[in-house]
Motif scaffolding. Sequence first.
Motif, PDB file in Angstrom:
ATOM      1  N   TRP A  27       0.828  -1.204   0.000  1.00 55.11           N
ATOM      2  CA  TRP A  27       0.000   0.000   0.000  1.00 55.11           C
ATOM      3  C   TRP A  27       0.859   1.248   0.000  1.00 55.11           C
ATOM      4  O   TRP A  27       2.057   1.186   0.249  1.00 55.11           O
ATOM      5  N   VAL A  28       0.242   2.379  -0.320  1.00 53.39           N
ATOM      6  CA  VAL A  28       0.927   3.671  -0.287  1.00 53.39           C
ATOM      7  C   VAL A  28       0.154   4.600   0.640  1.00 53.39           C
ATOM      8  O   VAL A  28      -1.039   4.438   0.857  1.00 53.39           O
ATOM      9  N   LEU A  29       0.882   5.583   1.188  1.00 46.54           N
ATOM     10  CA  LEU A  29       0.282   6.578   2.060  1.00 46.54           C
ATOM     11  C   LEU A  29       0.870   7.935   1.707  1.00 46.54           C
ATOM     12  O   LEU A  29       2.084   8.063   1.530  1.00 46.54           O
ATOM     13  N   PHE A  30       0.003   8.928   1.550  1.00 41.46           N
ATOM     14  CA  PHE A  30       0.455  10.303   1.374  1.00 41.46           C
ATOM     15  C   PHE A  30      -0.655  11.230   1.834  1.00 41.46           C
ATOM     16  O   PHE A  30      -1.778  10.802   2.076  1.00 41.46           O
ATOM     17  N   ARG A  31      -0.333  12.502   2.013  1.00 38.48           N
ATOM     18  CA  ARG A  31      -1.319  13.488   2.464  1.00 38.48           C
ATOM     19  C   ARG A  31      -1.567  14.499   1.353  1.00 38.48           C
ATOM     20  O   ARG A  31      -0.649  14.853   0.611  1.00 38.48           O
ATOM     21  N   VAL A  32      -2.808  14.928   1.272  1.00 40.11           N
ATOM     22  CA  VAL A  32      -3.230  15.894   0.259  1.00 40.11           C
ATOM     23  C   VAL A  32      -3.781  17.123   0.978  1.00 40.11           C
ATOM     24  O   VAL A  32      -4.538  16.998   1.940  1.00 40.11           O
ATOM     25  N   ALA A  33      -3.373  18.296   0.509  1.00 41.11           N
ATOM     26  CA  ALA A  33      -3.840  19.559   1.092  1.00 41.11           C
ATOM     27  C   ALA A  33      -4.671  20.324   0.073  1.00 41.11           C
ATOM     28  O   ALA A  33      -4.355  20.331  -1.117  1.00 41.11           O
ATOM     29  N   SER A  34      -5.721  20.952   0.547  1.00 43.82           N
ATOM     30  CA  SER A  34      -6.556  21.781  -0.315  1.00 43.82           C
ATOM     31  C   SER A  34      -6.876  23.083   0.418  1.00 43.82           C
ATOM     32  O   SER A  34      -7.336  23.061   1.562  1.00 43.82           O
ATOM     33  N   THR A  35      -6.606  24.190  -0.248  1.00 40.57           N
ATOM     34  CA  THR A  35      -6.885  25.507   0.317  1.00 40.57           C
ATOM     35  C   THR A  35      -7.860  26.234  -0.598  1.00 40.57           C
ATOM     36  O   THR A  35      -7.469  26.781  -1.629  1.00 40.57           O
ATOM     37  N   PRO A  36      -9.148  26.212  -0.258  1.00 42.72           N
ATOM     38  CA  PRO A  36     -10.114  26.914  -1.098  1.00 42.72           C
ATOM     39  C   PRO A  36      -9.944  28.427  -0.980  1.00 42.72           C
ATOM     40  O   PRO A  36      -9.504  28.936   0.053  1.00 42.72           O
ATOM     41  N   SER A  37     -10.268  29.111  -2.047  1.00 48.82           N
ATOM     42  CA  SER A  37     -10.193  30.573  -2.026  1.00 48.82           C
ATOM     43  C   SER A  37     -11.466  31.148  -2.647  1.00 48.82           C
ATOM     44  O   SER A  37     -12.202  30.445  -3.334  1.00 48.82           O
ATOM     45  N   PHE A  38     -11.721  32.401  -2.381  1.00 46.98           N
ATOM     46  CA  PHE A  38     -12.912  33.060  -2.923  1.00 46.98           C
ATOM     47  C   PHE A  38     -12.583  34.519  -3.207  1.00 46.98           C
ATOM     48  O   PHE A  38     -11.640  35.086  -2.657  1.00 46.98           O
ATOM     49  N   TRP A  39     -13.373  35.109  -4.088  1.00 48.65           N
ATOM     50  CA  TRP A  39     -13.218  36.512  -4.428  1.00 48.65           C
ATOM     51  C   TRP A  39     -13.977  37.342  -3.404  1.00 48.65           C
ATOM     52  O   TRP A  39     -15.185  37.210  -3.231  1.00 48.65           O
ATOM     53  N   ASP A  40     -13.262  38.201  -2.682  1.00 52.22           N
ATOM     54  CA  ASP A  40     -13.860  39.088  -1.695  1.00 52.22           C
ATOM     55  C   ASP A  40     -14.164  40.412  -2.388  1.00 52.22           C
ATOM     56  O   ASP A  40     -13.251  41.177  -2.715  1.00 52.22           O
ATOM     57  N   GLN A  41     -15.433  40.636  -2.627  1.00 48.86           N
ATOM     58  CA  GLN A  41     -15.836  41.838  -3.372  1.00 48.86           C
ATOM     59  C   GLN A  41     -15.476  43.117  -2.608  1.00 48.86           C
ATOM     60  O   GLN A  41     -15.093  44.113  -3.217  1.00 48.86           O
TER      61      GLN A  41
END
Length: 95
Positions: A27-41
Amino acid sequence: MTNDNILTFHGHVGTPVELREGANVPWVLFRVASTPSFWDQASRSWRDLPTTWMSVKAFRQLRPECRRLVAGRRPGRGDRTSAHRDVGDQGGRGA
C-alpha cells in the motif's frame, strides 16, 4: 450505479509518497492539502480559507497506479491530485 455517496477531494500532494507493506498487502500513504479561495468583493482580492488535509491510502492494485500518477519522477510535493472514496465503504476499496 447504486446510491453510493462518493467523496472527491482535489488538492496538492503535501508529503512524500510512502511505499509500505503490511500483512503481505502492498500500500501507499500520502497526504493531500486543499486551500479553497474566494473573491472578496469588499477588498477586491482573492482570500484563502483554512487548508484542509486528508490522508490517502491505496491498497493492492491501486498502489502502483498511485505511485505512477503521484510520483512520476520522484514522489513530489505540490503535484495536483484527486482522491475518490465511497463514503459508505469501510473495506478499503477506494483511494
